[in-house]
Design an enzyme around this catalytic site. Structure first.
Site, PDB file in Angstrom:
ATOM      1  N   GLU A 124      76.174  53.066  49.658  1.00  0.00           N
ATOM      2  CA  GLU A 124      75.235  52.000  49.283  1.00  0.00           C
ATOM      3  C   GLU A 124      73.842  52.279  49.828  1.00  0.00           C
ATOM      4  O   GLU A 124      72.842  51.996  49.182  1.00  0.00           O
ATOM      5  CB  GLU A 124      75.731  50.643  49.809  1.00  0.00           C
ATOM      6  CG  GLU A 124      77.054  50.179  49.226  1.00  0.00           C
ATOM      7  CD  GLU A 124      76.944  49.848  47.758  1.00  0.00           C
ATOM      8  OE1 GLU A 124      76.669  50.776  46.971  1.00  0.00           O
ATOM      9  OE2 GLU A 124      77.147  48.685  47.383  1.00  0.00           O
ATOM     10  N   THR A 171      69.172  48.363  42.046  1.00  0.00           N
ATOM     11  CA  THR A 171      69.261  47.474  43.218  1.00  0.00           C
ATOM     12  C   THR A 171      68.013  47.613  44.091  1.00  0.00           C
ATOM     13  O   THR A 171      67.469  46.627  44.591  1.00  0.00           O
ATOM     14  CB  THR A 171      70.533  47.783  44.026  1.00  0.00           C
ATOM     15  OG1 THR A 171      71.652  47.579  43.170  1.00  0.00           O
ATOM     16  CG2 THR A 171      70.675  46.877  45.236  1.00  0.00           C
TER      17      THR A 171
HETATM   18  N1  HSE Z   1      73.789  42.094  48.116  1.00  0.00           N
HETATM   19  C1  HSE Z   1      73.260  43.173  47.346  1.00  0.00           C
HETATM   20  C2  HSE Z   1      71.973  42.719  46.673  1.00  0.00           C
HETATM   21  C3  HSE Z   1      74.271  43.552  46.307  1.00  0.00           C
HETATM   22  O1  HSE Z   1      71.961  41.626  46.123  1.00  0.00           O
HETATM   23  O2  HSE Z   1      70.989  43.447  46.697  1.00  0.00           O
HETATM   24  C4  HSE Z   1      73.845  44.680  45.437  1.00  0.00           C
HETATM   25  O3  HSE Z   1      74.834  44.914  44.478  1.00  0.00           O
END
Ligand code: HSE
Length: 306
Positions: free
Chosen positions: A128, A181
Protein backbone atom coordinates in the site's frame (compact mmCIF):
# COMPACT_ATOMS: atom_id res chain seq x y z
CA UNK A 1 4.15 -27.45 -0.67
CA UNK A 2 5.88 -26.04 -3.79
CA UNK A 3 2.99 -24.23 -5.48
CA UNK A 4 -0.22 -22.56 -4.37
CA UNK A 5 -3.17 -20.96 -6.17
CA UNK A 6 -5.29 -18.47 -4.29
CA UNK A 7 -8.27 -16.11 -4.60
CA UNK A 8 -7.42 -12.65 -3.25
CA UNK A 9 -10.63 -10.68 -2.58
CA UNK A 10 -11.66 -7.09 -3.14
CA UNK A 11 -12.34 -4.97 -0.05
CA UNK A 12 -14.20 -1.80 0.88
CA UNK A 13 -12.19 0.56 3.09
CA UNK A 14 -13.34 3.49 5.25
CA UNK A 15 -17.06 2.59 5.16
CA UNK A 16 -17.88 6.30 5.60
CA UNK A 17 -17.34 6.52 9.36
CA UNK A 18 -13.86 4.94 9.60
CA UNK A 19 -11.36 6.67 7.33
CA UNK A 20 -8.13 4.61 7.32
CA UNK A 21 -9.33 2.41 10.21
CA UNK A 22 -12.34 0.39 9.01
CA UNK A 23 -12.82 -2.04 6.13
CA UNK A 24 -14.63 -5.19 5.05
CA UNK A 25 -14.04 -8.05 2.64
CA UNK A 26 -16.16 -8.84 -0.44
CA UNK A 27 -16.86 -12.33 -1.73
CA UNK A 28 -17.52 -12.13 -5.45
CA UNK A 29 -14.75 -9.94 -6.79
CA UNK A 30 -11.10 -10.91 -6.54
CA UNK A 31 -7.83 -11.78 -8.25
CA UNK A 32 -6.28 -15.18 -8.75
CA UNK A 33 -2.61 -15.71 -8.02
CA UNK A 34 -0.25 -18.66 -8.45
CA UNK A 35 3.01 -18.68 -6.51
CA UNK A 36 5.71 -21.35 -6.59
CA UNK A 37 9.14 -21.65 -5.06
CA UNK A 38 12.14 -21.33 -7.38
CA UNK A 39 15.80 -22.19 -6.83
CA UNK A 40 17.05 -18.89 -8.25
CA UNK A 41 16.78 -16.84 -5.02
CA UNK A 42 14.81 -14.35 -7.09
CA UNK A 43 11.31 -12.92 -7.05
CA UNK A 44 10.05 -13.20 -10.63
CA UNK A 45 6.66 -12.04 -11.83
CA UNK A 46 6.22 -14.30 -14.85
CA UNK A 47 2.86 -13.03 -16.01
CA UNK A 48 0.14 -10.52 -15.19
CA UNK A 49 -3.14 -10.78 -17.08
CA UNK A 50 -6.09 -8.39 -16.89
CA UNK A 51 -4.05 -5.24 -16.15
CA UNK A 52 -0.90 -3.48 -17.27
CA UNK A 53 1.24 -3.49 -14.12
CA UNK A 54 4.94 -3.37 -13.33
CA UNK A 55 6.77 -6.69 -13.51
CA UNK A 56 9.99 -5.57 -11.77
CA UNK A 57 10.08 -6.79 -8.16
CA UNK A 58 10.76 -3.36 -6.65
CA UNK A 59 7.88 -1.74 -8.53
CA UNK A 60 5.08 -4.23 -7.97
CA UNK A 61 3.03 -4.20 -4.75
CA UNK A 62 2.96 -8.01 -4.52
CA UNK A 63 6.73 -8.42 -4.63
CA UNK A 64 7.40 -5.39 -2.43
CA UNK A 65 5.22 -7.02 0.26
CA UNK A 66 7.06 -10.35 -0.17
CA UNK A 67 10.45 -8.59 0.08
CA UNK A 68 9.41 -7.07 3.44
CA UNK A 69 8.33 -10.50 4.66
CA UNK A 70 11.47 -12.33 3.50
CA UNK A 71 13.62 -9.64 5.11
CA UNK A 72 11.86 -10.25 8.44
CA UNK A 73 12.58 -13.99 8.05
CA UNK A 74 16.13 -13.39 6.83
CA UNK A 75 15.25 -15.70 3.92
CA UNK A 76 16.64 -15.74 0.38
CA UNK A 77 14.00 -18.14 -0.96
CA UNK A 78 12.92 -17.24 -4.51
CA UNK A 79 9.36 -17.32 -5.87
CA UNK A 80 7.72 -17.24 -9.30
CA UNK A 81 4.43 -15.38 -9.45
CA UNK A 82 1.51 -15.32 -11.88
CA UNK A 83 -1.31 -12.85 -11.32
CA UNK A 84 -4.70 -12.75 -12.99
CA UNK A 85 -6.02 -9.29 -12.06
CA UNK A 86 -9.79 -9.06 -12.02
CA UNK A 87 -9.89 -6.00 -9.74
CA UNK A 88 -9.14 -2.90 -11.75
CA UNK A 89 -6.35 -0.65 -10.47
CA UNK A 90 -7.65 2.69 -9.18
CA UNK A 91 -11.19 1.36 -8.73
CA UNK A 92 -11.43 1.91 -4.96
CA UNK A 93 -12.08 -1.70 -3.99
CA UNK A 94 -8.61 -2.67 -2.85
CA UNK A 95 -6.84 -3.74 -6.04
CA UNK A 96 -3.34 -3.20 -4.67
CA UNK A 97 -4.34 -4.68 -1.30
CA UNK A 98 -5.56 -7.89 -2.97
CA UNK A 99 -2.17 -8.30 -4.69
CA UNK A 100 -0.01 -7.53 -1.66
CA UNK A 101 -2.16 -9.52 0.81
CA UNK A 102 -2.50 -12.43 -1.60
CA UNK A 103 1.26 -12.50 -2.14
CA UNK A 104 2.22 -12.61 1.54
CA UNK A 105 -0.56 -15.09 2.33
CA UNK A 106 0.67 -17.46 -0.40
CA UNK A 107 4.35 -17.14 0.53
CA UNK A 108 3.48 -17.74 4.18
CA UNK A 109 1.70 -20.98 3.21
CA UNK A 110 4.61 -22.10 1.00
CA UNK A 111 7.01 -21.49 3.90
CA UNK A 112 4.92 -23.49 6.39
CA UNK A 113 3.01 -20.64 8.10
CA UNK A 114 5.81 -18.85 10.00
CA UNK A 115 3.39 -15.93 10.57
CA UNK A 116 -0.22 -15.63 11.75
CA UNK A 117 -2.64 -13.78 9.45
CA UNK A 118 -2.45 -10.70 11.68
CA UNK A 119 1.34 -10.75 11.57
CA UNK A 120 1.18 -10.62 7.76
CA UNK A 121 -0.63 -7.25 7.80
CA UNK A 122 2.50 -5.01 8.15
CA UNK A 123 4.16 -6.74 5.18
CA UNK A 124 1.07 -6.29 2.99
CA UNK A 125 0.96 -2.63 4.09
CA UNK A 126 4.30 -2.09 2.35
CA UNK A 127 2.47 -2.75 -0.92
CA UNK A 128 0.00 0.00 0.00
CA UNK A 129 2.91 2.33 0.74
CA UNK A 130 4.21 1.72 -2.79
CA UNK A 131 0.78 2.14 -4.40
CA UNK A 132 -0.44 5.23 -2.59
CA UNK A 133 2.46 6.69 -0.63
CA UNK A 134 0.74 5.71 2.62
CA UNK A 135 0.87 2.36 4.43
CA UNK A 136 -2.77 2.07 5.46
CA UNK A 137 -4.21 -1.25 6.68
CA UNK A 138 -7.95 -0.82 6.10
CA UNK A 139 -7.92 -2.88 2.87
CA UNK A 140 -5.15 -5.40 3.59
CA UNK A 141 -6.48 -6.35 7.05
CA UNK A 142 -9.96 -7.43 5.86
CA UNK A 143 -8.44 -9.07 2.75
CA UNK A 144 -6.25 -11.25 4.98
CA UNK A 145 -8.64 -11.81 7.88
CA UNK A 146 -12.06 -11.66 6.16
CA UNK A 147 -15.13 -9.91 7.56
CA UNK A 148 -14.79 -6.44 9.09
CA UNK A 149 -11.51 -5.14 10.49
CA UNK A 150 -10.82 -2.17 12.73
CA UNK A 151 -7.36 -0.61 12.96
CA UNK A 152 -7.32 0.38 16.64
CA UNK A 153 -3.91 2.03 16.21
CA UNK A 154 -1.09 2.30 13.67
CA UNK A 155 1.75 2.97 16.15
CA UNK A 156 1.91 0.30 17.38
CA UNK A 157 -0.17 -1.55 14.81
CA UNK A 158 -3.20 -3.13 16.47
CA UNK A 159 -5.97 -4.60 14.31
CA UNK A 160 -9.22 -6.08 15.63
CA UNK A 161 -11.56 -8.48 13.83
CA UNK A 162 -15.23 -7.46 14.09
CA UNK A 163 -18.36 -9.61 13.60
CA UNK A 164 -20.30 -9.68 10.30
CA UNK A 165 -24.10 -9.54 10.63
CA UNK A 166 -25.33 -12.34 8.33
CA UNK A 167 -27.81 -10.36 6.23
CA UNK A 168 -25.47 -7.51 5.28
CA UNK A 169 -25.01 -7.07 1.54
CA UNK A 170 -23.00 -4.54 -0.43
CA UNK A 171 -23.85 -3.15 -3.84
CA UNK A 172 -20.72 -1.76 -5.45
CA UNK A 173 -20.88 0.58 -8.44
CA UNK A 174 -17.59 1.36 -10.17
CA UNK A 175 -17.80 4.26 -12.64
CA UNK A 176 -15.14 3.35 -15.19
CA UNK A 177 -12.84 6.24 -14.48
CA UNK A 178 -9.52 5.72 -12.73
CA UNK A 179 -8.91 7.61 -9.50
CA UNK A 180 -5.50 7.00 -7.99
CA UNK A 181 -5.46 6.74 -4.20
CA UNK A 182 -2.46 9.06 -4.16
CA UNK A 183 -4.53 11.76 -5.90
CA UNK A 184 -7.68 11.31 -3.85
CA UNK A 185 -5.59 11.47 -0.66
CA UNK A 186 -4.08 14.73 -1.87
CA UNK A 187 -7.48 16.52 -1.78
CA UNK A 188 -8.13 15.72 1.88
CA UNK A 189 -7.77 18.58 4.36
CA UNK A 190 -5.23 17.99 7.13
CA UNK A 191 -7.28 19.80 9.79
CA UNK A 192 -10.61 18.62 11.18
CA UNK A 193 -13.26 20.70 13.00
CA UNK A 194 -13.97 19.44 16.51
CA UNK A 195 -17.72 19.20 15.80
CA UNK A 196 -17.01 16.98 12.77
CA UNK A 197 -14.63 14.81 14.78
CA UNK A 198 -17.30 14.37 17.47
CA UNK A 199 -19.84 13.28 14.85
CA UNK A 200 -17.31 10.92 13.25
CA UNK A 201 -16.20 9.06 16.37
CA UNK A 202 -19.81 8.79 17.54
CA UNK A 203 -20.71 7.16 14.22
CA UNK A 204 -17.72 4.81 14.21
CA UNK A 205 -18.44 3.60 17.73
CA UNK A 206 -22.14 3.15 16.90
CA UNK A 207 -21.28 1.25 13.69
CA UNK A 208 -19.14 -1.20 15.68
CA UNK A 209 -21.92 -1.56 18.25
CA UNK A 210 -24.35 -2.31 15.39
CA UNK A 211 -22.07 -5.07 14.08
CA UNK A 212 -21.99 -6.71 17.52
CA UNK A 213 -25.75 -6.50 18.07
CA UNK A 214 -26.91 -7.16 14.46
CA UNK A 215 -28.66 -3.78 14.62
CA UNK A 216 -28.96 -3.10 10.88
CA UNK A 217 -30.73 0.25 11.32
CA UNK A 218 -28.02 1.51 13.65
CA UNK A 219 -25.38 0.36 11.15
CA UNK A 220 -27.19 2.38 8.47
CA UNK A 221 -27.51 5.52 10.63
CA UNK A 222 -23.80 5.30 11.40
CA UNK A 223 -22.71 5.34 7.75
CA UNK A 224 -22.07 9.09 7.77
CA UNK A 225 -18.94 10.96 6.80
CA UNK A 226 -18.58 14.64 7.68
CA UNK A 227 -14.87 14.80 6.92
CA UNK A 228 -13.73 12.95 3.80
CA UNK A 229 -16.89 12.47 1.71
CA UNK A 230 -17.60 16.19 1.15
CA UNK A 231 -14.21 16.68 -0.54
CA UNK A 232 -13.87 13.37 -2.36
CA UNK A 233 -17.45 12.94 -3.59
CA UNK A 234 -17.09 15.77 -6.12
CA UNK A 235 -14.66 13.51 -8.03
CA UNK A 236 -17.42 10.89 -8.51
CA UNK A 237 -20.04 11.50 -11.23
CA UNK A 238 -23.57 11.95 -9.77
CA UNK A 239 -22.53 10.90 -6.26
CA UNK A 240 -25.39 12.71 -4.49
CA UNK A 241 -27.99 11.43 -6.97
CA UNK A 242 -26.75 7.85 -6.52
CA UNK A 243 -26.94 8.22 -2.75
CA UNK A 244 -30.54 9.47 -2.94
CA UNK A 245 -31.50 6.60 -5.27
CA UNK A 246 -29.86 3.97 -3.05
CA UNK A 247 -31.50 5.27 0.13
CA UNK A 248 -34.93 5.66 -1.55
CA UNK A 249 -34.71 2.03 -2.64
CA UNK A 250 -34.07 0.80 0.88
CA UNK A 251 -30.28 0.86 1.36
CA UNK A 252 -29.18 1.19 4.97
CA UNK A 253 -26.44 3.61 3.97
CA UNK A 254 -24.30 4.77 1.07
CA UNK A 255 -20.77 6.09 0.70
CA UNK A 256 -17.46 6.11 -1.15
CA UNK A 257 -15.64 2.79 -1.33
CA UNK A 258 -12.08 3.42 -0.15
CA UNK A 259 -10.66 6.35 -2.06
CA UNK A 260 -13.22 5.98 -4.89
CA UNK A 261 -14.41 6.23 -7.58
CA UNK A 262 -16.40 3.12 -6.58
CA UNK A 263 -19.34 3.74 -4.29
CA UNK A 264 -21.12 1.27 -2.02
CA UNK A 265 -24.67 0.84 -0.83
CA UNK A 266 -24.99 -1.27 2.30
CA UNK A 267 -28.25 -3.21 2.42
CA UNK A 268 -30.07 -5.75 4.55
CA UNK A 269 -30.79 -8.91 2.56
CA UNK A 270 -30.56 -9.95 -1.09
CA UNK A 271 -33.96 -8.60 -2.19
CA UNK A 272 -33.32 -4.99 -1.14
CA UNK A 273 -29.75 -5.18 -2.46
CA UNK A 274 -31.08 -6.37 -5.85
CA UNK A 275 -33.53 -3.47 -6.13
CA UNK A 276 -30.88 -0.93 -5.10
CA UNK A 277 -28.57 -2.44 -7.70
CA UNK A 278 -31.25 -2.26 -10.38
CA UNK A 279 -32.08 1.39 -9.59
CA UNK A 280 -28.41 2.41 -9.68
CA UNK A 281 -27.98 0.49 -12.94
CA UNK A 282 -30.91 2.29 -14.62
CA UNK A 283 -29.73 5.71 -13.44
CA UNK A 284 -26.12 5.36 -14.62
CA UNK A 285 -27.20 3.79 -17.91
CA UNK A 286 -29.46 6.76 -18.56
CA UNK A 287 -26.54 9.09 -17.88
CA UNK A 288 -24.41 7.23 -20.43
CA UNK A 289 -21.55 6.48 -18.03
CA UNK A 290 -19.75 3.12 -18.29
CA UNK A 291 -19.68 1.20 -15.05
CA UNK A 292 -19.27 -2.17 -13.34
CA UNK A 293 -21.88 -3.18 -10.79
CA UNK A 294 -21.71 -5.98 -8.20
CA UNK A 295 -23.78 -7.33 -5.34
CA UNK A 296 -21.78 -9.08 -2.65
CA UNK A 297 -22.07 -10.76 0.72
CA UNK A 298 -19.45 -10.10 3.37
CA UNK A 299 -16.66 -12.60 2.82
CA UNK A 300 -15.88 -13.81 6.33
CA UNK A 301 -13.00 -16.03 5.22
CA UNK A 302 -10.79 -13.58 3.31
CA UNK A 303 -8.18 -15.10 0.99
CA UNK A 304 -8.99 -18.64 -0.15
CA UNK A 305 -6.79 -21.45 -1.45
CA UNK A 306 -8.15 -22.68 -4.78
N1 HSE B 1 -8.24 4.55 3.60
C1 HSE B 1 -7.66 4.64 2.30
C2 HSE B 1 -8.08 5.96 1.67
C3 HSE B 1 -8.17 3.50 1.47
O1 HSE B 1 -9.25 6.30 1.75
O2 HSE B 1 -7.24 6.65 1.10
C4 HSE B 1 -7.63 3.48 0.09
O3 HSE B 1 -8.20 2.41 -0.61
Amino acid sequence: MKEIKIFAPATVANLSCGFDVLGCCLDIIGDQMILRKNNQRKLRILRITGQELALEAKNNVATVAIIAMLEALDSTQGFDIEIDKKIKAGSGIGSSAASSSGAVYAVNKLLGDPFTLKELIPFAMEGERLASGNAHADNVAPALMGGFSLVKSYHPLEVLALPSPPELRLVILHPLIELRTKDSRAVIKQQVQLKDAIAQWGNLAAFVSGLYTNDYKLIGRSLQDKIIEPVRSILIPYFEELKTIALENGALGFGISGSGPSVFAMCKGDTIAASVKEAMHLFYKEKGIDFDLHQSKINTQGIKIL
